[in-house]
Scaffold this motif. Structure first.
Motif, PDB file in Angstrom:
ATOM      1  N   LYS B  95       0.851  -1.233  -0.111  1.00 60.24           N
ATOM      2  CA  LYS B  95       0.010   0.043  -0.110  1.00 60.24           C
ATOM      3  C   LYS B  95       0.820   1.257   0.010  1.00 60.24           C
ATOM      4  O   LYS B  95       1.896   1.357   0.777  1.00 60.24           O
ATOM      5  CB  LYS B  95      -0.949   0.024   1.160  1.00 60.24           C
ATOM      6  N   LYS B  96       0.575   2.157  -0.793  1.00 59.87           N
ATOM      7  CA  LYS B  96       1.220   3.287  -0.899  1.00 59.87           C
ATOM      8  C   LYS B  96       0.479   4.470  -0.383  1.00 59.87           C
ATOM      9  O   LYS B  96      -0.730   4.370  -0.625  1.00 59.87           O
ATOM     10  CB  LYS B  96       1.731   3.572  -2.521  1.00 59.87           C
ATOM     11  N   ASP B 114       7.204   7.763  -2.996  1.00 61.85           N
ATOM     12  CA  ASP B 114       6.819   6.544  -3.410  1.00 61.85           C
ATOM     13  C   ASP B 114       5.300   6.590  -2.976  1.00 61.85           C
ATOM     14  O   ASP B 114       4.927   5.949  -1.978  1.00 61.85           O
ATOM     15  CB  ASP B 114       7.523   5.242  -2.747  1.00 61.85           C
ATOM     16  N   VAL B 115       4.460   7.337  -3.676  1.00 60.32           N
ATOM     17  CA  VAL B 115       2.841   7.354  -3.479  1.00 60.32           C
ATOM     18  C   VAL B 115       2.175   7.285  -4.992  1.00 60.32           C
ATOM     19  O   VAL B 115       2.711   7.119  -5.964  1.00 60.32           O
ATOM     20  CB  VAL B 115       2.766   9.042  -2.999  1.00 60.32           C
ATOM     21  N   ASN B 116       1.017   6.981  -4.655  1.00 55.40           N
ATOM     22  CA  ASN B 116      -0.029   7.089  -5.503  1.00 55.40           C
ATOM     23  C   ASN B 116      -0.626   8.523  -5.635  1.00 55.40           C
ATOM     24  O   ASN B 116      -1.079   9.061  -4.650  1.00 55.40           O
ATOM     25  CB  ASN B 116      -1.284   6.036  -5.548  1.00 55.40           C
ATOM     26  N   THR B 230       4.048  11.448   4.748  1.00 53.54           N
ATOM     27  CA  THR B 230       4.127  10.019   3.875  1.00 53.54           C
ATOM     28  C   THR B 230       5.341   9.134   4.957  1.00 53.54           C
ATOM     29  O   THR B 230       5.479   7.923   4.625  1.00 53.54           O
ATOM     30  CB  THR B 230       4.738  10.108   2.519  1.00 53.54           C
ATOM     31  N   GLN B 232       8.317   9.508   4.368  1.00 59.53           N
ATOM     32  CA  GLN B 232       9.435   9.275   3.416  1.00 59.53           C
ATOM     33  C   GLN B 232      10.292  10.189   3.342  1.00 59.53           C
ATOM     34  O   GLN B 232       9.734  11.317   3.695  1.00 59.53           O
ATOM     35  CB  GLN B 232       8.765   8.762   1.961  1.00 59.53           C
TER      36      GLN B 232
END
Lengths: 395, 463
Positions: B95-96, B114-116, B230, B232
């Motif tokens: 899952k992003k 690294d996301v949608n 996120t 990240q």
């Protein structure tokens, strides 16, 4: 009626007024401005009489419609109509703000009209206020204000010193305190002033030199102390919306057994700019913070939660029973805000009536019916609540 | 609508099915070309029960006008759109974070995480891939929920899509203060409805160094925000690569825009418009670059041969407004009148190249590119941002006429209407001001729009 109120209503009911004319006779230049994000203190310190642009006395939109269209805001169309009719020929200059998509185009259209020889002041300015609240936006806003100051200096030789700005801020702070006193009188158990009267006051004090405004407010406060402008049985309303400058519209609401005791309007609580806790000592920086963080309107994107809390706090403090939220037709900003306020009010069990209208646009019959029905609803709900409370007490 | 009645991603799934069916077909661009030629007219002329589910896709991808080589490029971008939809309709793998981004924002930064990415307004366009009533259904959902009817229909689609469970739940939302009040207002509604943290880019009014710096500073704040939500770290090397791809893509597209100055025009604004859709969903992707490169090669080849995009170019149109998305008129105008849109408001690219030598330069130039994205470029700021570009088009593109849509959501455009009309009048060229909407077919029917365009061409002896 109080003599001061009568005088104030006369000021509010016309574009020009004796105070303004006297100032002009004394060669004080008048600077027109749109929107609550234009700091009056800064203009005052530069030697101008700040004058909030309005469409009072508007008779139509024919000239305004040569530039704007039927799906643009009726306030903007009417005000611009008056501009093109020469009713604002007394202005030394005007400042437009990026308040909304309709009003920001006044800057473009007025410049174009000027090129065509239509009435326009010598200088037009565009002030850009951020759409967000955060520290980096504060810096940006201060820069924009400095640009405006430079523009005023270049155009009129009007230099603003820190000392002069501080002095102006003190005068406006006094106005702020006097208006707060008026607000306190309005929200007491039996209000000393109606919503319609309050609107006239706020319109008047933004159309006269601030020194005269303060004197008018002092005298008015003395005159209306102990006055009973409504009945204790009246439904207490909070009025929410953007541009509203027709006292007769609020009077129409108050024809019912109802009185407006609080508001969140451009000519209303959003005129109040209290000093901020973490304000800098340097006057311009302090003023910038005061204006950016003052009660916002929906043009500020990341401030709904704070705005909503302030609104419901004011609602509770004033002991209001219900909210009437209004928008002008084709206003996206207030349309979205009312959508959200309706949801929030529902969660809190607060009755809310959403109204849409045109500035100076009539439609009294329809508004009267809707408001009347709403007030009856609120009255009934209040009575039921009271009955339930009495029943509980008896048992 | 009751909860039970809502099928999650119902419209998106339908669009996805269509893309799934089209993907293998586009491996054979010549076959696509001939199938289109054979099926052409019934699809092109009128919507009926038989064609309503895929007529939009047919028109959006050039009708019968795109060459087999153009179709090859279309196939590449369709793949990107498929992946975009698939990522939230049928997610697979780890899952992003799901980040929503307003449609006028550039998403290079998001690609470096690294996301949608999900662009709520694209539903208004992609929804049509699921049938022509889809966008209307979404718009009506928003209005029924109490959204103001005068909102831009794209904004209504963004909110309505969420209410209809067409949009994935966001972990964060990115938006901006451009291009209009509908965006300013609707994202406050989305933030409130979704309860997701939101970051707002405050778009400066002017375009000067100071404004670019202000915007650049906000990009740093945005990165900080994204790192926080996120968990990240921003991948600067990935961003550098994305920016290089964006540079190449923009260079190709900008040259296509410029090549259209030639008479006859070797490309149509539809080539660029289709990329606009891809750009929103998948900006900075290698496929986007490949699409642009192929379209550029095709246009350049035609230009070098002195050939036009149309066999016989009769009318050169400047469409300086939003397109009518529910009824893409380009293929019909081309076939019926030999009319080609040589420059437009949405598809035309006018961009800066991003200096990727240092992180600082990259962010500075990203600020410039963001403020030059379609709509941000023209709508946010003084009317001159709009009229000066129009003036350049008049001077450089040898137009025969103008078409404006007068999209009802664009209040800032309406408020500058006299300035636009004056400019048209000064040029001495005929102008058609349609009264319709970009996505909402209730404002004016397809038939009415076509009649107006046809009458305009005929009465001005353009066709």
């Amino acid at each position: 009626m109080s003599t001061k109120l009568k005088q104030i209503q006369e000021i509010a009911g016309a574009v020009k007024n004796p105070f303004l004319e006297k100032a002009m006779e004394q060669k004080k230049p008048v600077m027109g401005y749109f929107c609550n994000y234009v700091p009056e203190e800064l203009l005052h310190a530069a030697g101008f009489v700040p004058y909030r642009m309005r469409a009072v006395g508007s008779t139509g939109t024919a000239r305004g419609d040569t530039y704007f269209t039927a799906i643009n805001c009726s306030f903007v169309r009417r005000c611009f109509d008056q501009v093109l009719s020469g009713e604002y020929d007394f202005l030394a200059g005007a400042i437009v703000l990026n308040g909304c998509d309709h009003s920001r185009r006044i800057y473009d259209n007025w410049r174009d009209a000027k090129k065509s020889g239509l009435p326009a002041p010598e200088h037009l300015f565009m002030l850009v206020a951020p759409h967000v609240l955060r520290e980096s936006a504060l810096e940006r806003y201060e820069k924009e204000l400095k640009k405006l100051m430079q523009g005023l200096e270049d155009a009129y030789g009007a230099k603003v010193s820190s000392k002069a700005l501080k002095a102006s801020m003190d005068i406006y702070q006094k106005r702020h305190e006097l208006v707060c006193q008026l607000y306190a009188l309005r929200s007491q158990k039996i209000p000393a002033i109606t919503g319609a009267e309050m609107l006239s006051v706020l319109m008047a004090i933004t159309a006269v030199p601030v020194e005269d405004a303060n004197s008018l407010l002092e005298k008015l406060l003395a005159e209306i102390e102990g006055r009973k402008a409504a009945s204790s049985d009246d439904i207490r309303l909070m009025l929410v919306g953007g541009c509203m400058e027709e006292p007769e519209h609020i009077a129409l609401i108050e024809e019912n057994p109802a009185v407006v005791v609080a508001d969140s309007l451009c000519y209303g609580a959003r005129l109040l700019r209290p000093p901020q806790k973490d304000e800098a000592k340097e006057p311009l920086a302090a003023l910038t913070r005061r204006y950016l963080f003052h009660p916002s309107c929906p043009r500020m994107i990341n401030d709904f939660d704070r705005r909503k809390e302030a609104l419901f706090d004011a609602f509770n403090e004033s002991g209001a029973d219900a909210i009437i939220a209004e928008k002008l037709m084709f206003c996206d900003l207030w349309g979205g805000e009312i959508f959200l306020l309706r949801k929030e009010a529902k969660e809190r069990g607060i009755p809310l009536l959403g109204l849409e209208r045109e500035a100076y646009g009539g439609g009294e019959g329809q508004i009267r019916t809707r408001v009347q029905a709403f007030i009856e609803q609120v009255q009934n709900a209040k009575a039921r609540k009271q009955q339930a409370a009495n029943g509980k007490e008896a048992s | 609508m009751s909860e039970a009645a809502i099928e999650e991603y119902g419209i998106s799934k339908k669009a996805l099915r269509l893309l799934k069916a089209a993907r293998p077909l586009y491996k054979y661009p010549n076959a696509v070309y001939w199938i289109r030629k054979l099926l052409g007219d019934p699809l092109l002329l009128k919507e009926n029960n038989w064609n309503k589910d895929y007529r939009f896709a047919y028109l959006l991808t050039g009708g019968t006008s795109f060459s087999p080589e153009d179709n090859r490029a279309v196939g590449i971008l369709l793949e990107d759109l498929y992946q975009y939809l698939e990522a939230y309709v049928n997610p697979s793998g780890p899952k992003k974070p799901m980040i929503w981004s307003e449609w006028n924002l550039s998403n290079e930064i998001l690609r470096a995480f690294d996301v949608n990415a999900y662009i709520p307004e694209t539903l208004a366009v992609l929804g049509h891939l699921g049938g022509t009533d889809a966008a209307l259904k979404i718009i009506e959902e928003a209005e029924n929920a109490g959204l103001p009817p005068e909102y831009c229909s794209a904004a209504k689609c963004a909110v309505g899509g969420y209410l209809l469970k067409e949009s994935p739940r966001p972990d964060a939302i990115l938006t901006s203060s451009h291009p209009c009040d509908s965006v300013v207002s609707s994202y406050q509604a989305l933030e409130n409805l979704t309860d997701a943290p939101m970051f707002v880019m405050d778009t400066p009014y002017w375009k000067d160094e100071d404004s670019y710096l202000y915007y650049a500073d906000q990009i740093y704040e945005l990165i900080e925000f994204l790192e926080k939500v996120t968990g990240q770290k921003m991948d600067w090397e990935k961003l550098r690569q994305v920016c290089r791809t964006v540079n190449a893509t923009n260079a190709y597209l900008q040259e296509i825009s410029e090549m259209c100055r030639a008479v006859p025009a070797p490309a149509s604004s539809l080539h660029l418009l289709f990329h606009w859709l891809g750009r929103m969903a998948c900006f900075g992707s290698p496929s986007g670059e490949q699409y642009a490169k192929i379209m550029h090669t095709n246009a350049k080849k035609r230009l070098d041969q002195g050939k036009g995009y149309l066999k016989e170019e009769k009318v050169r149109v400047i469409w300086y407004d939003v397109p009518v998305v529910f009824e893409i008129l380009h293929p019909w105008m081309e076939k019926e009148f030999g009319a080609v849109v040589v420059a437009d408001f949405i598809g035309r690219i006018q961009q800066f190249q991003i200096d990727t030598s240092t992180n600082q330069n990259m962010i500075r130039d990203l600020a410039k590119t963001h403020m030059s994205v379609t709509m941000a470029r023209q709508c946010h700021g003084p009317a001159e941002f709009y009229t000066q570009e129009l003036n350049r088009l008049i001077e450089e593109y040898s137009p025969d006429c103008f078409i404006f849509v007068r999209h009802q959501g664009c209040k800032g455009g309406w408020a500058a209407m006299k300035l636009i009309r004056d400019q048209c009048q000064k040029s001495g060229l005929p102008a058609l001001f349609l009264s319709t909407d970009i996505f909402d077919r209730r404002v004016a029917s397809s038939q009415l729009i076509r009649e107006q365009v046809a009458n305009f061409f005929r009465s001005n002896k353009l066709a």
